[in-house]
Design a protein around this motif. Structure first.
Motif, mmCIF file in Angstrom:
data_model
loop_
_atom_site.group_PDB
_atom_site.id
_atom_site.type_symbol
_atom_site.label_atom_id
_atom_site.label_comp_id
_atom_site.label_asym_id
_atom_site.label_seq_id
_atom_site.Cartn_x
_atom_site.Cartn_y
_atom_site.Cartn_z
ATOM 1 N N ASN A 29 -46.641 -33.525 -19.997
ATOM 2 C CA ASN A 29 -47.107 -32.498 -20.928
ATOM 3 C C ASN A 29 -45.949 -31.962 -21.761
ATOM 4 O OD1 ASN A 29 -48.901 -30.826 -22.155
ATOM 5 N ND2 ASN A 29 -49.095 -29.386 -20.455
ATOM 6 N N ASP A 30 -46.261 -31.474 -22.958
ATOM 7 C CA ASP A 30 -45.284 -30.799 -23.834
ATOM 8 C C ASP A 30 -44.027 -31.636 -24.057
ATOM 9 O OD1 ASP A 30 -46.934 -28.555 -24.089
ATOM 10 O OD2 ASP A 30 -46.167 -27.698 -22.215
ATOM 11 N N GLU A 44 -57.991 -35.491 -25.426
ATOM 12 C CA GLU A 44 -58.362 -34.211 -24.837
ATOM 13 C C GLU A 44 -57.131 -33.523 -24.281
ATOM 14 O OE1 GLU A 44 -59.839 -34.710 -20.439
ATOM 15 O OE2 GLU A 44 -60.879 -36.120 -21.728
ATOM 16 N N ALA A 45 -57.148 -32.231 -24.231
ATOM 17 C CA ALA A 45 -55.965 -31.476 -23.813
ATOM 18 C C ALA A 45 -55.598 -31.798 -22.376
ATOM 19 C CB ALA A 45 -56.251 -29.984 -23.943
ATOM 20 N N VAL A 46 -54.306 -31.966 -22.122
ATOM 21 C CA VAL A 46 -53.852 -32.256 -20.758
ATOM 22 C C VAL A 46 -53.811 -30.971 -19.958
ATOM 23 C CG1 VAL A 46 -52.515 -34.287 -21.389
ATOM 24 C CG2 VAL A 46 -51.465 -32.056 -21.524
ATOM 25 N N ILE A 47 -53.858 -31.116 -18.661
ATOM 26 C CA ILE A 47 -53.881 -29.951 -17.779
ATOM 27 C C ILE A 47 -52.549 -29.223 -17.835
ATOM 28 C CG2 ILE A 47 -54.109 -29.229 -15.369
ATOM 29 C CD1 ILE A 47 -55.897 -31.636 -14.933
ATOM 30 N N ASN A 48 -52.606 -27.915 -18.040
ATOM 31 C CA ASN A 48 -51.379 -27.128 -18.141
ATOM 32 C C ASN A 48 -50.893 -26.702 -16.760
ATOM 33 O OD1 ASN A 48 -51.279 -27.153 -20.976
ATOM 34 N ND2 ASN A 48 -52.861 -25.550 -21.047
ATOM 35 N N ILE A 65 -37.123 -34.703 -16.744
ATOM 36 C CA ILE A 65 -38.572 -34.496 -16.804
ATOM 37 C C ILE A 65 -39.045 -34.085 -15.423
ATOM 38 C CG2 ILE A 65 -40.803 -35.565 -17.285
ATOM 39 C CD1 ILE A 65 -39.348 -37.483 -19.159
ATOM 40 N N GLU A 66 -39.339 -32.812 -15.269
ATOM 41 C CA GLU A 66 -39.676 -32.276 -13.946
ATOM 42 C C GLU A 66 -41.169 -32.096 -13.737
ATOM 43 O OE1 GLU A 66 -37.406 -28.707 -13.725
ATOM 44 O OE2 GLU A 66 -35.501 -29.742 -13.331
ATOM 45 N N LYS A 67 -41.904 -31.917 -14.813
ATOM 46 C CA LYS A 67 -43.344 -31.706 -14.690
ATOM 47 C C LYS A 67 -44.098 -32.918 -15.210
ATOM 48 C CE LYS A 67 -43.427 -26.642 -14.820
ATOM 49 N NZ LYS A 67 -44.036 -25.449 -15.444
ATOM 50 N N ALA A 116 -49.325 -43.683 -25.226
ATOM 51 C CA ALA A 116 -50.242 -43.081 -26.200
ATOM 52 C C ALA A 116 -50.077 -41.575 -26.191
ATOM 53 C CB ALA A 116 -51.690 -43.451 -25.898
ATOM 54 N N THR A 117 -50.197 -40.975 -27.381
ATOM 55 C CA THR A 117 -50.173 -39.516 -27.493
ATOM 56 C C THR A 117 -51.418 -38.936 -26.849
ATOM 57 O OG1 THR A 117 -48.936 -39.665 -29.560
ATOM 58 C CG2 THR A 117 -50.063 -37.586 -29.104
ATOM 59 N N ARG A 118 -51.231 -37.842 -26.132
ATOM 60 C CA ARG A 118 -52.355 -37.218 -25.435
ATOM 61 C C ARG A 118 -52.153 -35.715 -25.417
ATOM 62 N NH1 ARG A 118 -54.135 -35.968 -20.195
ATOM 63 N NH2 ARG A 118 -56.295 -36.527 -19.799
ATOM 64 N N GLY A 119 -52.928 -35.011 -26.242
ATOM 65 C CA GLY A 119 -52.749 -33.576 -26.334
ATOM 66 C C GLY A 119 -51.372 -33.250 -26.878
ATOM 67 N N SER A 120 -50.650 -32.364 -26.182
ATOM 68 C CA SER A 120 -49.296 -31.991 -26.589
ATOM 69 C C SER A 120 -48.239 -32.876 -25.956
ATOM 70 C CB SER A 120 -49.029 -30.527 -26.201
ATOM 71 O OG SER A 120 -49.116 -30.369 -24.788
ATOM 72 N N GLY A 121 -48.652 -33.906 -25.246
ATOM 73 C CA GLY A 121 -47.704 -34.795 -24.587
ATOM 74 C C GLY A 121 -48.077 -36.249 -24.753
ATOM 75 N N ILE A 122 -47.807 -37.036 -23.712
ATOM 76 C CA ILE A 122 -48.102 -38.463 -23.770
ATOM 77 C C ILE A 122 -48.683 -38.946 -22.457
ATOM 78 C CG2 ILE A 122 -46.256 -38.947 -25.435
ATOM 79 C CD1 ILE A 122 -44.660 -40.134 -23.080
ATOM 80 N N ARG A 123 -49.329 -40.093 -22.499
ATOM 81 C CA ARG A 123 -49.766 -40.823 -21.310
ATOM 82 C C ARG A 123 -49.091 -42.183 -21.322
ATOM 83 N NH1 ARG A 123 -55.749 -40.823 -19.082
ATOM 84 N NH2 ARG A 123 -54.809 -38.956 -18.168
#
Length: 625
Positions: free
Chosen positions: A202-203, A291-295, A179-181, A225-232
């Motif tokens: 993200n993703d 809400e969508a996470v920052i890309n 997991i790099e990003k 928790a799920t957050r947008g296309s990824g998790i928090r």
């Protein structure tokens, strides 16, 4: 919905067409009229792109008809430019035929585009500014694309592995790749709430992870928790201040290292107790936000927006945490909107008869209760919530919940009270011995019932009733057990009658007697008990529905309709009540009313299973709609 590499050129054609449209001058038309200025069609291989170019945003509905398969698009207040020749719009092909009809008897007037489609093809419709783009695609292309998308699945987190040592706690988030990003941030300085830090990835698919994992060291627990296309991932501190930590990418995924901090034993115990009892609504809102996470986040980058600012932008921080929906209503009746919310939320919804009107509303990815509040504000309405029930009424009216007497409690609640107060009862010299013995038998019956030994439970309940004959809840419980669990209709009627002797207004007991009598084909008795079961205010939902079904079965359609309408007035319609009403109109030969009911259900916004949709459309076809 559909993607296909072989039709990329179609997308290029679409972009070119829409660019040209933006340069065109609109055709003058009447105010409120949607003018279809031009229809462009492009055929490539087995795919067809059809673009309706308009002068304003279209108000339309779409649906399917069967035998043969037809895609129908109804556009309100639409007119075709005089230069359009419908017969020559589609290029020659072997899978689609276009027919355009103007329904001038509708209000508003409807221009219907009906495309007869071969079984080998499917479709996708997009509204782009003032235009409608209709793609007709081979089904095999969409299936191939779905398989390709599945293979291109994003990274997956499989597990959370915790390793403890004397000096540190290592928390490994195992993934199928490094997991790099990611980005990390802290939430500190909140009164009476432990500090925390969180990591956004993200993703990535985190569905395999547990939602909460207790650590019990410097990190009290981890929440996911799920957050947008990824998790928090949130790390709650187990000490008074935030722990120190490092985060780094490893071949197995992502590793978080937390050095252990020495603290007195008493302080550790106090911190543990504190973390166990203090809730964190702000952080819960942070977790629940979708809400969508920052890309395009750089690895290990510091967040440019603080956690507090981010939470203020979320629905969760405002108290809206319910299921999200996307809606696009055009002049839809308010009651149909509320029916949709009832179906989505599984909350009881009661709408005052004075509420009326329609609205146009387009919302994307919002909590359903937020959408409800928007509508209430627009229409000057109020709501009251209690016991999984929402009452909606005019802001000009007053509303108060009915008071409930303390002795109108459920039978199960009485059993709990008996268990809690058994010592007090035994010490009371004023309680008759028979009642004390009956309460002991009720406790035994409750245990047997929880163990699913229904026949033994019924024996204990009957013995308790013999000792305590004035307790109406005992025979009522027996009636329920004999009717639902044991299938003994005769005994169900007997004990329901015993309950009614003690309380003639017990609607639930009357319903038990009605259903049991109907099961034994005692029609007159069943009708008498059904009538008593709906006398309450409000009447029991189950009583109204059961009585309606009984009336329909015994050739009393008018009575069934009256009961279904009363249900709708008190509780709002459901899919079942709407389909029942349409079916009854059909059997009565009132085709027009049946058609209206089927159409209302089809366009109500309810999520209908495919078989039911097929049935409804079949009935509409038979009724020549």
């Amino acid at each position: 919905m559909y993607k296909k590499h072989s039709i990329c050129s179609l997308a290029t054609v679409l972009s070119s067409i829409l660019f040209l449209v933006s340069l065109c001058c609109p055709v003058n038309g009447n105010a409120g009229t949607y003018i279809v200025q031009k229809i462009e069609a492009s055929l490539q291989d087995d795919s067809l792109l059809l673009v309706l170019q308009g002068d304003s945003a279209p108000a339309y509905t779409q649906y399917e008809l069967f035998s043969p398969t037809r895609l129908v698009i109804d556009i309100a207040d639409a007119e075709l430019a005089s230069t359009i020749d419908v017969a020559t719009v589609l290029p020659e092909n072997d899978f689609a035929v276009l027919n355009v009809t103007i329904l001038r008897d509708k209000s508003p007037k409807i221009t219907r585009f009906e495309i007869t489609l071969a079984e080998s093809h499917t479709y996708k419709i997009d509204k782009i500014d003032n235009n409608l783009a209709i793609q007709l695609l081979p089904k095999k292309a969409t299936q191939t694309n779905t398989a390709t998308a599945a293979k291109a699945e994003s990274n997956v987190l499989h597990d959370i592995v915790v390793r403890e040592s004397d000096k540190q706690t290592e928390i490994l988030f195992q993934a199928n790749a490094p997991i790099e990003k990611y980005r990390e941030d802290k939430v500190t300085g909140r009164e009476n709430i432990p500090d925390s830090m969180f990591i956004d990835i993200n993703d990535i698919d985190g569905s395999e992870l547990v939602r909460e994992k207790v650590i019990g060291s410097s990190v009290d627990k981890i929440r996911v928790a799920t957050r947008g296309s990824g998790i928090r991932i949130v790390f709650d501190s187990g000490q008074q201040d935030l722990f120190s930590y490092t985060v780094k990418t490893v071949p197995q995924g992502l590793l978080v290292t937390v050095p252990k901090k020495e603290q007195p034993k008493a302080a550790a115990v106090k911190a543990a107790k504190s973390s166990a009892v203090i809730s964190d609504p702000t952080l819960d809102a942070l977790l629940d936000s979708s809400e969508a996470v920052i890309n395009n986040m750089p690895a290990n980058a510091t967040a440019s927006q603080s956690a507090a600012e981010e939470m203020q932008d979320s629905f969760g921080f405002s108290g809206y945490k319910t299921k999200r929906i996307s809606v696009d209503f055009y002049k839809i009746d308010l009651h149909n909107v509320f029916r949709l919310f009832r179906q989505i939320s599984d909350v009881n919804l009661i709408v005052d008869e004075s509420v009326s009107g329609s609205l146009t509303l387009a919302l994307n990815d919002v909590p359903w209760d937020f959408a409800l509040d928007v509508i209430l504000n627009l229409k000057n309405l109020k709501k009251e919530e209690r016991y999984n029930t929402i009452v909606i009424y005019s802001a000009k009216k007053a509303f108060s919940w009915p008071e409930r007497s303390n002795d109108n409690l459920s039978f199960e609640a009485d059993i709990e009270v008996i268990e809690q107060e058994s010592l007090v009862i035994q010490q009371s010299t004023n309680t008759p011995a028979e009642i004390m013995q009956a309460k002991e038998l009720l406790k035994r019956a409750s245990v047997e019932e929880k163990n699913n030994d229904i026949e033994d439970a019924a024996v204990w309940y009957e013995q308790a009733f013999a000792l305590w004959p004035k307790n109406e809840k005992i025979p009522n419980r027996l009636a329920a057990l004999y009717l639902v669990e044991l299938g003994n209709n005769a005994k169900a009627v007997h004990f329901a009658k015993e309950t009614l002797k003690l309380n003639k207004n017990d609607a639930q007991a009357a319903l038990y007697a009605a259903i049991a009598s109907a099961n034994m084909d005692k029609v007159s008795d069943a009708m008498e008990f059904f009538s008593r079961s709906i006398n309450g205010e409000p009447p029991l939902k189950e009583a109204l529905l059961s009585y309606a079904a009984f009336s329909e079965k015994h050739d009393q359609p008018e009575a069934a309709l009256k009961l279904l309408n009363r249900y709708a007035d008190v509780y709002s319609d459901t899919v079942d009540t709407m389909i029942a009403r349409a079916r009854i109109y059909d059997t009565m030969g009132q085709t027009a009313k049946a058609t209206d009911e089927y159409k209302t259900l089809l366009y109500s916004g309810y999520q209908l299973v495919p078989d039911l949709k097929k049935y409804i459309r079949g009935r509409l076809t038979m009724n020549n709609y």
